[in-house]
Design a protein around this motif. Structure first.
Motif, short mmCIF file in Angstrom:
data_model
loop_
_atom_site.label_atom_id
_atom_site.label_comp_id
_atom_site.label_asym_id
_atom_site.label_seq_id
_atom_site.Cartn_x
_atom_site.Cartn_y
_atom_site.Cartn_z
N ARG A 87 6.63 61.30 54.44
CA ARG A 87 5.92 60.86 53.24
C ARG A 87 4.43 60.80 53.54
O ARG A 87 4.02 60.26 54.57
N LEU A 88 3.65 61.35 52.60
CA LEU A 88 2.23 61.55 52.84
C LEU A 88 1.40 61.05 51.68
O LEU A 88 1.89 60.93 50.55
N ASN A 89 0.13 60.78 51.95
CA ASN A 89 -0.88 60.60 50.92
C ASN A 89 -1.86 61.75 51.02
O ASN A 89 -2.39 62.03 52.11
N ALA A 104 2.83 62.76 48.41
CA ALA A 104 3.45 64.06 48.72
C ALA A 104 4.61 63.86 49.67
O ALA A 104 4.70 62.84 50.37
N ILE A 105 5.49 64.85 49.68
CA ILE A 105 6.65 64.84 50.57
C ILE A 105 6.69 66.17 51.33
O ILE A 105 6.53 67.24 50.74
N LEU A 106 6.90 66.08 52.64
CA LEU A 106 7.11 67.24 53.49
C LEU A 106 8.55 67.19 54.01
O LEU A 106 8.91 66.28 54.74
N ARG A 107 9.36 68.15 53.60
CA ARG A 107 10.76 68.19 54.02
C ARG A 107 10.89 68.83 55.40
O ARG A 107 10.07 69.65 55.78
N LYS A 134 0.09 72.81 52.64
CA LYS A 134 -0.06 73.63 51.44
C LYS A 134 0.92 73.16 50.38
O LYS A 134 2.10 72.92 50.67
N VAL A 135 0.45 73.01 49.15
CA VAL A 135 1.31 72.58 48.05
C VAL A 135 2.24 73.72 47.63
O VAL A 135 1.77 74.83 47.36
N VAL A 136 3.54 73.43 47.60
CA VAL A 136 4.52 74.47 47.26
C VAL A 136 5.39 74.08 46.06
O VAL A 136 6.24 74.87 45.63
N GLY A 137 5.22 72.88 45.53
CA GLY A 137 6.05 72.49 44.39
C GLY A 137 5.80 71.06 43.98
O GLY A 137 4.91 70.37 44.50
N PHE A 138 6.62 70.61 43.04
CA PHE A 138 6.50 69.27 42.48
C PHE A 138 7.88 68.61 42.52
O PHE A 138 8.86 69.17 42.03
N GLY A 139 7.94 67.41 43.10
CA GLY A 139 9.20 66.71 43.23
C GLY A 139 9.32 65.57 42.23
O GLY A 139 8.58 65.49 41.25
N PHE A 144 4.17 65.41 45.13
CA PHE A 144 3.96 66.84 45.36
C PHE A 144 4.75 67.26 46.60
O PHE A 144 4.91 66.47 47.54
N LEU A 145 5.24 68.48 46.61
CA LEU A 145 5.96 69.02 47.76
C LEU A 145 5.02 69.93 48.54
O LEU A 145 4.34 70.78 47.96
N VAL A 146 4.97 69.73 49.86
CA VAL A 146 4.05 70.50 50.69
C VAL A 146 4.79 71.14 51.86
O VAL A 146 5.91 70.75 52.19
N THR A 147 4.13 72.11 52.49
CA THR A 147 4.69 72.78 53.66
C THR A 147 3.64 72.87 54.76
O THR A 147 2.43 72.90 54.48
N THR A 148 4.11 72.89 56.01
CA THR A 148 3.24 73.20 57.15
C THR A 148 3.81 74.41 57.91
O THR A 148 3.51 74.62 59.08
N ALA A 149 4.63 75.21 57.23
CA ALA A 149 5.33 76.33 57.86
C ALA A 149 4.45 77.57 57.99
O ALA A 149 4.85 78.68 57.65
N HIS A 150 3.22 77.35 58.45
CA HIS A 150 2.28 78.44 58.79
C HIS A 150 1.50 77.97 60.00
O HIS A 150 1.26 76.77 60.18
N LYS A 151 1.08 78.90 60.85
CA LYS A 151 0.44 78.51 62.11
C LYS A 151 -0.85 77.73 61.92
O LYS A 151 -1.21 76.89 62.75
#
Length: 201
Positions: A87-89, A104-107, A134-139, A144-151
Motif C-alpha cells: 500500500r502506497l501514497n 495506490a496499491i502495488l500487487r 507506473k499507473v496501470v489501472g484503477f482499483g 490507483f493500481l501501479v507496477t514496478t515491473a520494468h527495470k
C-alpha cells in the motif's frame, strides 16, 4: 443559457442518477441506473435550457488538480506491506509534487517482469521506502493500481532504522551505512534525484 457546475472526481465515483433527461458523455459510463466516472478529472455538469442535462469528465493540465492517469510515472512512499500487496501514497506525478497524496496499491505480481508468482514483497520493499512506479489501472476505494515491473522502476530511497539513506550496491540489494548489513530491495535502475529530493523535504 446553460448553467455549468464543475466537480472533482476519481474513477468509479457515482456522479448522477441516470434518467431520460440526463446524458453521459466523455469519461463516463452508465450502469444500474447511475452514471459513473471512468477516469480521473473534473466533472462538467451542464443544465440546458430545455431541462435536459449532459455530464462528462474532463482532464486538466492545471497543477492544482493534477491527477494520476494511465501510464503516469508516479513517486510513492510505502505505507504498509502485506503478503500480497504493497500500500502506497502517491506524492509526485511525472515529477510534479502534489499538495495531497493519492492512495495506490502495488500487487505482488506487478513487482517484477520475471517469475511474478515467486516474488517476495518483503525482499522487494521496506516500510517508508520511496519508489518510482507506473499507473496501470484503477482499483476499489479510489486506489490507483501501479507496477514496478520494468527495470527503471522500483526503490529509489530506502532508510535504515536511524533514518539514514542506504546505498544501492546492486539491482537487488542496499547496504546500511552504519551496520553494513545488506537488505534486499527491488532497486530502480534509473534514478531521478530531483524527484527523490522533493519527497524527502
Amino acid at each position: 443559457m446553460s448553467n455549468t457546475n464543475t466537480l472533482y472526481c476519481l474513477p468509479g465515483d457515482c456522479l448522477v442518477k441516470c434518467d431520460d433527461q440526463t446524458t453521459g458523455l466523455n469519461g463516463t459510463y452508465a450502469i444500474n441506473g447511475y452514471i459513473y466516472a471512468s477516469m480521473a478529472g473534473t466533472v462538467e455538469l451542464v443544465h440546458n435550457s430545455d431541462n435536459t442535462k449532459t455530464i462528462e469528465v474532463l482532464t486538466t493540465e492545471d497543477k492544482r488538480h493534477l491527477l494520476p492517469q494511465m501510464g503516469s510515472i508516479v513517486t510513492c512512499r510505502v505505507i504498509a506491506i502485506t503478503h500480497n500487496v504493497v500500500r502506497l501514497n502517491i506524492h509526485c506525478i511525472d515529477g510534479q509534487v502534489l499538495k495531497q497524496p493519492f492512495r495506490a496499491i502495488l500487487r505482488r505480481e506487478e513487482i517484477c517482469e520475471d517469475e511474478k508468482q515467486k516474488v517476495s514483497i518483503s525482499d522487494s520493499f521496506g516500510p517508508s521506502d520511496i519508489i518510482v512506479a507506473k499507473v496501470v489501472g484503477f482499483g476499489e476505494n479510489n486506489n490507483f493500481l501501479v507496477t514496478t515491473a520494468h527495470k527503471e522502476l522500483g526503490v529509489v530511497v530506502s532508510l535504515n532504522h536511524s533514518g539514514l539513506p542506504m546505498k544501492p550496491i546492486s539491482w537487488t540489494q542496499m547496504l546500511c551505512p552504519t551496520t553494513y548489513v545488506k537488505e534486499r530491495r527491488k532497486v530502480a535502475q534509473l534514478v531521478s534525484t530531483s524527484t527523490n529530493n522533493d519527497i524527502n523535504q
